[in-house]
Design a protein around this motif. Structure first.
Motif, mmCIF file in Angstrom:
data_model
loop_
_atom_site.group_PDB
_atom_site.id
_atom_site.type_symbol
_atom_site.label_atom_id
_atom_site.label_comp_id
_atom_site.label_asym_id
_atom_site.label_seq_id
_atom_site.Cartn_x
_atom_site.Cartn_y
_atom_site.Cartn_z
ATOM 1 N N THR A 1 0.841 -1.195 0.000
ATOM 2 C CA THR A 1 0.000 0.000 0.000
ATOM 3 C C THR A 1 0.879 1.250 0.000
ATOM 4 O O THR A 1 2.110 1.164 0.064
ATOM 5 C CB THR A 1 -0.927 0.028 1.231
ATOM 6 N N ALA A 2 0.237 2.419 -0.024
ATOM 7 C CA ALA A 2 0.975 3.689 -0.070
ATOM 8 C C ALA A 2 1.862 3.891 1.160
ATOM 9 O O ALA A 2 2.780 4.720 1.118
ATOM 10 C CB ALA A 2 -0.015 4.843 -0.194
ATOM 11 N N GLU A 3 1.607 3.131 2.218
ATOM 12 C CA GLU A 3 2.428 3.235 3.423
ATOM 13 C C GLU A 3 3.765 2.511 3.284
ATOM 14 O O GLU A 3 4.599 2.573 4.191
ATOM 15 C CB GLU A 3 1.647 2.680 4.626
ATOM 16 N N ASP A 4 3.987 1.840 2.164
ATOM 17 C CA ASP A 4 5.232 1.107 1.950
ATOM 18 C C ASP A 4 6.399 2.091 1.880
ATOM 19 O O ASP A 4 6.360 3.040 1.096
ATOM 20 C CB ASP A 4 5.148 0.293 0.658
ATOM 21 N N ASN A 28 3.877 -4.600 3.645
ATOM 22 C CA ASN A 28 4.809 -3.598 3.135
ATOM 23 C C ASN A 28 6.238 -3.979 3.503
ATOM 24 O O ASN A 28 6.486 -4.756 4.424
ATOM 25 C CB ASN A 28 4.451 -2.219 3.689
ATOM 26 N N HIS A 29 7.186 -3.435 2.753
ATOM 27 C CA HIS A 29 8.588 -3.820 2.939
ATOM 28 C C HIS A 29 9.129 -3.333 4.279
ATOM 29 O O HIS A 29 9.160 -2.129 4.552
ATOM 30 C CB HIS A 29 9.451 -3.248 1.813
ATOM 31 N N MET A 39 4.454 -8.373 7.145
ATOM 32 C CA MET A 39 5.413 -7.532 6.445
ATOM 33 C C MET A 39 6.273 -8.414 5.540
ATOM 34 O O MET A 39 6.397 -9.620 5.747
ATOM 35 C CB MET A 39 6.310 -6.754 7.408
ATOM 36 N N GLU A 40 6.842 -7.777 4.526
ATOM 37 C CA GLU A 40 7.814 -8.438 3.663
ATOM 38 C C GLU A 40 9.197 -7.988 4.130
ATOM 39 O O GLU A 40 9.632 -6.885 3.830
ATOM 40 C CB GLU A 40 7.582 -8.089 2.193
ATOM 41 N N ASP A 49 0.557 -10.034 -4.667
ATOM 42 C CA ASP A 49 1.735 -9.168 -4.485
ATOM 43 C C ASP A 49 1.454 -7.790 -5.090
ATOM 44 O O ASP A 49 2.287 -7.203 -5.783
ATOM 45 C CB ASP A 49 2.967 -9.800 -5.139
ATOM 46 N N ALA A 50 0.254 -7.295 -4.824
ATOM 47 C CA ALA A 50 -0.212 -6.102 -5.530
ATOM 48 C C ALA A 50 0.528 -4.847 -5.109
ATOM 49 O O ALA A 50 0.630 -4.516 -3.930
ATOM 50 C CB ALA A 50 -1.709 -5.919 -5.314
#
Length: 231
Positions: free
Chosen positions: A13-16, A44-45, A69-70, A165-166
């Protein structure tokens, strides 16, 4: 009572903090509600995008939001769920053994895709550290890097989970998982580990794959770099 829940365990998402994504966590939850999802994990990463407010936002829309998380470990990507980021030893894949508990989940994402952050041979060497393997959406007719992951999962009896994995809206809902579980995080994690899952996926046209790759490259290599504040 158990049910078949539509789930996606790999979403950005945009928080990534690392990749440029155009929709927020709330936007994603609204997209998932419209598509009939019952389970999501925002991964998110190297950042857990989860809090009680966001979990309540998802719950009000009939969705179980699992913290995830990734994580980048030894330069390779690993999907972690219900894990405290402070516990993650980013220098050692072998240290994942300390994170494997009843309430946690460790998934190998896109392990054999042609990316420097893919696990590849490190997955083979550490397959015993993973609870499941990802079946990634990014595939088309004649182009499918999931096949070696499928073979290895079958060899070691690991379940496979389908994910999108969008990073872009067009990727969402192209591949997902049906999980036989009660609608709560603990039940979903137990079901994945027990293999009560089914992958639902469709091959994408090569033109769509090309657009996804080009847009991601443009956003992360050009737009994001130009938008960074200069020292």
């Amino acid at each position: 009572m158990t049910a078949l829940l539509k789930a996606d365990f790999h979403l950005h998402t945009a928080e990534d903090p690392e990749d440029l994504v155009r929709y927020t966590a709330e936007d994603l939850i609204d997209m998932a509600r419209a598509a009939g999802y019952g389970v999501l994990a925002i991964t998110n990463h190297n950042r857990v995008t989860w809090n009680e407010r966001l979990a309540a936002y998802a719950r009000d829309r009939g969705i179980v939001l699992i913290p995830g998380m990734e994580a980048t470990i030894e330069g390779r990507h690993v999907l972690l769920y219900n894990v405290d980021p402070a516990e993650v030893d980013r220098s050692s894949l072998e240290a994942l053994v300390r994170l494997r508990r009843e309430e946690t989940l460790v998934i190998a994402p896109h392990p054999f895709y042609p990316s420097p952050c893919a696990l590849r041979g490190r997955f083979r060497a550490n397959v015993h550290l993973f609870d499941a393997v990802e079946y990634c959406h990014f595939r088309g007719r004649g182009v499918d890097f999931n096949r070696p992951a499928q073979a290895l999962a079958a060899r070691y009896g690991l379940p496979m989970v389908g994910t999108s994995d969008a990073h872009q809206r067009v990727q969402f809902h192209t591949t997902y998982t049906l999980v036989e579980a009660e609608p709560d995080a603990a039940s979903v994690i137990r079901a994945v580990k027990a293999g009560r899952v089914r992958v639902v996926s469709r091959p994408l046209p090569l033109a769509t794959l090309a657009r996804i790759w080009l847009r991601m490259t443009w956003r992360n290599k050009v737009v994001r770099r130009l938008s960074r504040p200069r020292a």
